[in-house]
Design an enzyme around this catalytic site. Structure first.
Site, PDB file in Angstrom:
ATOM      1  N   ASP A  29     112.321  99.337  47.775  1.00  0.00           N
ATOM      2  CA  ASP A  29     112.846  98.874  46.494  1.00  0.00           C
ATOM      3  C   ASP A  29     111.848  99.268  45.413  1.00  0.00           C
ATOM      4  O   ASP A  29     110.681  98.881  45.481  1.00  0.00           O
ATOM      5  CB  ASP A  29     112.959  97.344  46.543  1.00  0.00           C
ATOM      6  CG  ASP A  29     114.185  96.832  45.835  1.00  0.00           C
ATOM      7  OD1 ASP A  29     114.439  97.290  44.720  1.00  0.00           O
ATOM      8  OD2 ASP A  29     114.870  95.970  46.409  1.00  0.00           O
TER       9      ASP A  29
ATOM     10  N   ASP B  26     107.387  88.567  57.591  1.00  0.00           N
ATOM     11  CA  ASP B  26     106.315  89.550  57.407  1.00  0.00           C
ATOM     12  C   ASP B  26     106.580  90.815  58.222  1.00  0.00           C
ATOM     13  O   ASP B  26     107.592  90.907  58.943  1.00  0.00           O
ATOM     14  CB  ASP B  26     104.950  88.931  57.794  1.00  0.00           C
ATOM     15  CG  ASP B  26     105.007  88.238  59.145  1.00  0.00           C
ATOM     16  OD1 ASP B  26     105.713  88.751  60.038  1.00  0.00           O
ATOM     17  OD2 ASP B  26     104.365  87.184  59.320  1.00  0.00           O
TER      18      ASP B  26
ATOM     19  N   ASP C 256     103.426  81.475  59.587  1.00  0.00           N
ATOM     20  CA  ASP C 256     103.078  80.743  58.352  1.00  0.00           C
ATOM     21  C   ASP C 256     104.311  80.352  57.529  1.00  0.00           C
ATOM     22  O   ASP C 256     104.196  79.888  56.404  1.00  0.00           O
ATOM     23  CB  ASP C 256     102.098  81.568  57.494  1.00  0.00           C
ATOM     24  CG  ASP C 256     102.738  82.874  56.993  1.00  0.00           C
ATOM     25  OD1 ASP C 256     103.892  83.184  57.381  1.00  0.00           O
ATOM     26  OD2 ASP C 256     102.076  83.588  56.207  1.00  0.00           O
TER      27      ASP C 256
ATOM     28  N   GLU D  32     120.700 100.475  41.545  1.00  0.00           N
ATOM     29  CA  GLU D  32     121.282  99.141  41.431  1.00  0.00           C
ATOM     30  C   GLU D  32     122.046  99.063  40.104  1.00  0.00           C
ATOM     31  O   GLU D  32     121.580  98.531  39.103  1.00  0.00           O
ATOM     32  CB  GLU D  32     120.202  98.048  41.480  1.00  0.00           C
ATOM     33  CG  GLU D  32     120.825  96.676  41.685  1.00  0.00           C
ATOM     34  CD  GLU D  32     120.264  95.573  40.824  1.00  0.00           C
ATOM     35  OE1 GLU D  32     120.827  94.471  40.867  1.00  0.00           O
ATOM     36  OE2 GLU D  32     119.275  95.784  40.099  1.00  0.00           O
TER      37      GLU D  32
ATOM     38  N   ASP E  20     115.721  99.391  41.246  1.00  0.00           N
ATOM     39  CA  ASP E  20     116.085  98.097  40.696  1.00  0.00           C
ATOM     40  C   ASP E  20     116.520  98.215  39.231  1.00  0.00           C
ATOM     41  O   ASP E  20     115.850  98.885  38.428  1.00  0.00           O
ATOM     42  CB  ASP E  20     114.860  97.171  40.792  1.00  0.00           C
ATOM     43  CG  ASP E  20     115.170  95.760  40.377  1.00  0.00           C
ATOM     44  OD1 ASP E  20     115.918  95.091  41.110  1.00  0.00           O
ATOM     45  OD2 ASP E  20     114.675  95.321  39.321  1.00  0.00           O
TER      46      ASP E  20
ATOM     47  N   ASP F  42     109.304  85.771  60.917  1.00  0.00           N
ATOM     48  CA  ASP F  42     107.925  85.362  60.654  1.00  0.00           C
ATOM     49  C   ASP F  42     107.067  85.669  61.884  1.00  0.00           C
ATOM     50  O   ASP F  42     107.188  85.005  62.915  1.00  0.00           O
ATOM     51  CB  ASP F  42     107.927  83.857  60.334  1.00  0.00           C
ATOM     52  CG  ASP F  42     106.526  83.312  60.148  1.00  0.00           C
ATOM     53  OD1 ASP F  42     105.573  84.111  60.058  1.00  0.00           O
ATOM     54  OD2 ASP F  42     106.396  82.066  60.086  1.00  0.00           O
TER      55      ASP F  42
ATOM     56  N   HIS G  14     121.035  90.067  48.134  1.00  0.00           N
ATOM     57  CA  HIS G  14     120.182  88.902  47.870  1.00  0.00           C
ATOM     58  C   HIS G  14     120.431  88.259  46.512  1.00  0.00           C
ATOM     59  O   HIS G  14     119.795  87.257  46.188  1.00  0.00           O
ATOM     60  CB  HIS G  14     118.716  89.338  47.980  1.00  0.00           C
ATOM     61  CG  HIS G  14     118.346  90.288  46.878  1.00  0.00           C
ATOM     62  ND1 HIS G  14     118.890  91.563  46.790  1.00  0.00           N
ATOM     63  CD2 HIS G  14     117.538  90.159  45.806  1.00  0.00           C
ATOM     64  CE1 HIS G  14     118.413  92.153  45.706  1.00  0.00           C
ATOM     65  NE2 HIS G  14     117.585  91.325  45.100  1.00  0.00           N
ATOM     66  N   ASP G  15     121.290  88.847  45.700  1.00  0.00           N
ATOM     67  CA  ASP G  15     121.592  88.275  44.383  1.00  0.00           C
ATOM     68  C   ASP G  15     122.958  87.604  44.336  1.00  0.00           C
ATOM     69  O   ASP G  15     123.329  87.052  43.298  1.00  0.00           O
ATOM     70  CB  ASP G  15     121.589  89.386  43.303  1.00  0.00           C
ATOM     71  CG  ASP G  15     120.200  89.922  43.036  1.00  0.00           C
ATOM     72  OD1 ASP G  15     119.214  89.176  43.192  1.00  0.00           O
ATOM     73  OD2 ASP G  15     120.092  91.113  42.665  1.00  0.00           O
TER      74      ASP G  15
ATOM     75  N   ASN H 148     103.603  85.688  62.032  1.00  0.00           N
ATOM     76  CA  ASN H 148     102.307  85.005  62.188  1.00  0.00           C
ATOM     77  C   ASN H 148     102.407  83.494  62.030  1.00  0.00           C
ATOM     78  O   ASN H 148     101.387  82.799  61.961  1.00  0.00           O
ATOM     79  CB  ASN H 148     101.263  85.584  61.211  1.00  0.00           C
ATOM     80  CG  ASN H 148     101.634  85.306  59.760  1.00  0.00           C
ATOM     81  OD1 ASN H 148     102.687  84.714  59.490  1.00  0.00           O
ATOM     82  ND2 ASN H 148     100.788  85.710  58.839  1.00  0.00           N
TER      83      ASN H 148
HETATM   84  C1  NOJ Z   1     117.696  93.007  40.358  1.00  0.00           C
HETATM   85  C2  NOJ Z   1     117.215  92.367  41.610  1.00  0.00           C
HETATM   86  O1  NOJ Z   1     118.137  92.584  42.640  1.00  0.00           O
HETATM   87  C3  NOJ Z   1     117.021  90.892  41.300  1.00  0.00           C
HETATM   88  O2  NOJ Z   1     116.768  90.149  42.466  1.00  0.00           O
HETATM   89  C4  NOJ Z   1     115.912  90.774  40.308  1.00  0.00           C
HETATM   90  O3  NOJ Z   1     115.777  89.422  39.922  1.00  0.00           O
HETATM   91  C5  NOJ Z   1     116.171  91.622  39.067  1.00  0.00           C
HETATM   92  N1  NOJ Z   1     116.672  92.927  39.363  1.00  0.00           N
HETATM   93  C6  NOJ Z   1     114.896  91.820  38.269  1.00  0.00           C
HETATM   94  O4  NOJ Z   1     114.043  92.690  38.948  1.00  0.00           O
END
Ligand code: NOJ
Length: 567
Positions: A102, A33, A29, A281, A203, A25, A338-339, A27
């Protein structure tokens, strides 16, 4: 698999995924960023990664944490400006690194001007940019589900019609049969390519088309049933019944053959530029096309879809994956993003997590193919279970919370826990930079957008680890350095070697320069191994000692990994 003389940068590179909201971060908040990311580029360079995959940085109402894009040719105001982005890109290139963005092709945000126009009237020129079908309220065109809960169809009273969404209802699917959609999206890609961006992670490519005959799925399938099966496992990963139920439920909505024509066209767009990359992906090898005409890299997700990274699992995975690739196609491995649950949590046994984390990095950086790391792995960040519903930011956590209540009628504490465990906030918490309040991610007086994992105060932070030679981060640096210095680990041939122990994973990587022997004890037991050939040097060891170069039958500690140079 053929390694060409002129190996491409993305074959040799190690990618590092930045989740921008949680990285740094700048700035104050409470939201990561561009200023923050720019300030950490030296850090990434010293760590030794070659390329960055940046999760969406576009303007977005943030219903799906940025994967609901409302403008493909700008930067979200909370992240900074387009000018700052250009500076960021330039600074990355100046350090000899690359940047991949992405690109969300399947859907936009419902706040994107394309959708606002599309829903405004039945005869709007953009009406056909999305998937609209007639139907009476309460009677959607098909009994299909959204992968993110509820029906895949949302009724829009304004024009008395339904629109289709594979993900949240705030993420309407684009109609890729319309050439204008393709052109607009390819132009968005060109916008960033012209600026110098090095490629895209695409994606959810499997979801771009649906079966246009709209067949029904079997009566009685339900989200509740899917949840009932999946929630028996804390991290549902490849359990057979859940996977086949899921496949049956969504079979008309994914992996349509038409998508490959789009991918081939997008590849042509990319090929207009010098040396860019497309990463899908998906784990579907079909997206490599013939190995030269679709995507450059496809994630080997089956590698991480297990609760236990055993030697057998990895060995079987490599055998299947490497033999299935078309000639010229290049593998791509990852253990987290991140998933998914963080490596430390997903594969750690609760006792050996630290040594396991080092071992799994050694595995990832020595298997054949391009490795992808996820920010925070380098300090051993783990999933953080947020036990306060009001702090959930991923609507999937909220969905699972609701399902748990509906399906199992659990008490409030259990439902919140289930929501936290099955949603994705747990693995998206802010990066831990120091042992200061908020882990040094943002100022102490600011509330970060997601809570910081409290273990920042117990050594899981960059500052504390940098000064400790035995830390996770210093092992990451050494291992990344070793990979960069030894071309056999980047592009050498991969050959699995069987040993007396089923728990030892042993393989060689060799090129014209050298042969390396990778020996990984994938078990919590001490293992003795007979080395398959003479070695002259230990290149790197996940533990300080225990193994000596003179010993042809070394004893490996639980989860110890060693790389030798052949004599
Ligand atoms: C795959 C992404 O990695 C995920 O985070 C997202 O929720 C779904 N696609 C929908 O875009």
């Amino acid at each position: 698999m053929i390694v060409k003389e002129s190996t491409k940068w993305w074959q040799k590179a190690v990618f590092y995924q930045i989740y921008p909201r949680s990285f740094a971060d700048g700035n104050g908040d409470g939201i990561g960023d561009l200023a923050g990311m720019i300030s950490k580029l030296n850090y990434l360079q010293e760590l030794g990664v070659d390329a960055i995959w940046l999760s969406p940085h576009f303007p977005s109402p943030f219903v799906d944490c940025g994967y609901d894009v409302s403008d493909y040719e700008d930067v979200g105001p909370e992240y900074g400006t387009l000018e700052q982005f250009k500076h960021f890109l330039n600074q990355i290139h100046q350090r000899g690194m690359r940047l991949v963005l992405d690109l969300v092709l399947n859907h936009t945000s419902d706040q994107h001007r394309w959708f606002i126009e599309s829903r405004s009237s039945r005869d709007n020129p953009k009406r056909d940019w999305y998937i609209w079908r007639d139907g009476d309220p309460g009677e959607p065109p098909t009994n299909w589900f959204s992968a993110f809960g509820g029906s895949a169809w949302e009724y829009d009273a304004h024009t008395s019609a339904y629109y289709y969404h594979y993900f949240f209802k705030e993420q309407p699917d684009l109609n890729w049969h319309n050439p204008a959609v393709k052109e607009a999206m390819f132009n968005a890609a060109r916008f960033w390519l012209d600026m110098g961006v090095d490629g895209f992670r695409l994606d959810a490519v499997g979801t771009i088309f649906e079966d246009e005959t709209y067949p029904a799925i079997p009566e009685g399938m339900s989200q509740e049933e899917l949840y009932r099966m999946a929630s028996q496992y804390v991290q549902p990963k490849g359990e057979k019944t859940v996977v086949s139920y899921h496949e049956e439920m969504f079979k008309h909505q994914v992996d349509r053959p038409e998508v490959h024509l789009i991918m081939q066209e997008l590849r042509k767009v990319i090929d207009e530029y010098d040396d860019r990359v497309l990463i899908g992906e998906t784990d579907d090898i079909a997206f490599y096309g013939d190995g030269t005409n679709e995507l450059h890299l496809i994630f080997n997700f089956p590698l991480m879809r297990t609760n236990h990274l055993t030697a057998q699992h990895v060995s079987q995975n490599q055998l299947e994956r490497l033999t299935a690739l078309p000639p010229m196609a290049w593998p791509c491995n990852t253990l987290g993003n991140h998933d998914s649950a963080r490596i430390y949590t997903a594969f750690g046994d609760g006792t050996h997590n630290n040594v396991q984390n080092k071992l799994y990095l050694m595995l990832l950086l020595t298997l054949k193919g391009t490795p992808f790391l996820y920010n925070g792995e380098e300090i051993g960040m783990s999933d953080y279970i947020i036990d306060d519903l009001s702090r959930f930011r991923d609507p999937l956590s909220v969905l699972y919370y609701q399902l748990e209540k509906r399906v199992n009628g659990s008490d409030e504490r259990t439902t919140v826990l289930k929501g936290a465990l099955m949603g994705r906030d747990r693995n998206r918490t802010p990066m831990q930079w120091s042992n200061a309040l908020n882990g040094g991610f943002c100022p102490p007086e600011t509330e970060p957008w997601l809570p910081v994992n409290s273990d920042y105060a117990a050594g899981v932070n960059v500052d504390d680890q940098v000064s400790n030679p035995d830390s996770m981060i210093n092992f990451y640096r050494r291992m990344l350095h070793v990979r960069r210095q030894n071309t056999a680990l980047q592009t050498g041939e991969y050959q699995e070697i069987s040993t007396d122990s089923a728990d030892i994973l042993c393989y060689s990587r060799s090129d014209a320069e050298q042969t390396l022997l990778v020996v990984l004890n994938m078990s919590p037991e001490i293992q003795r191994v007979r080395l398959p050939f003479k070695v002259k040097q230990i290149l790197i060891n996940t533990m300080k000692n225990w193994v000596h170069i003179e010993d042809p039958e070394p004893t490996l500690q639980p989860y110890q990994g060693v790389i030798y140079i052949a004599a």
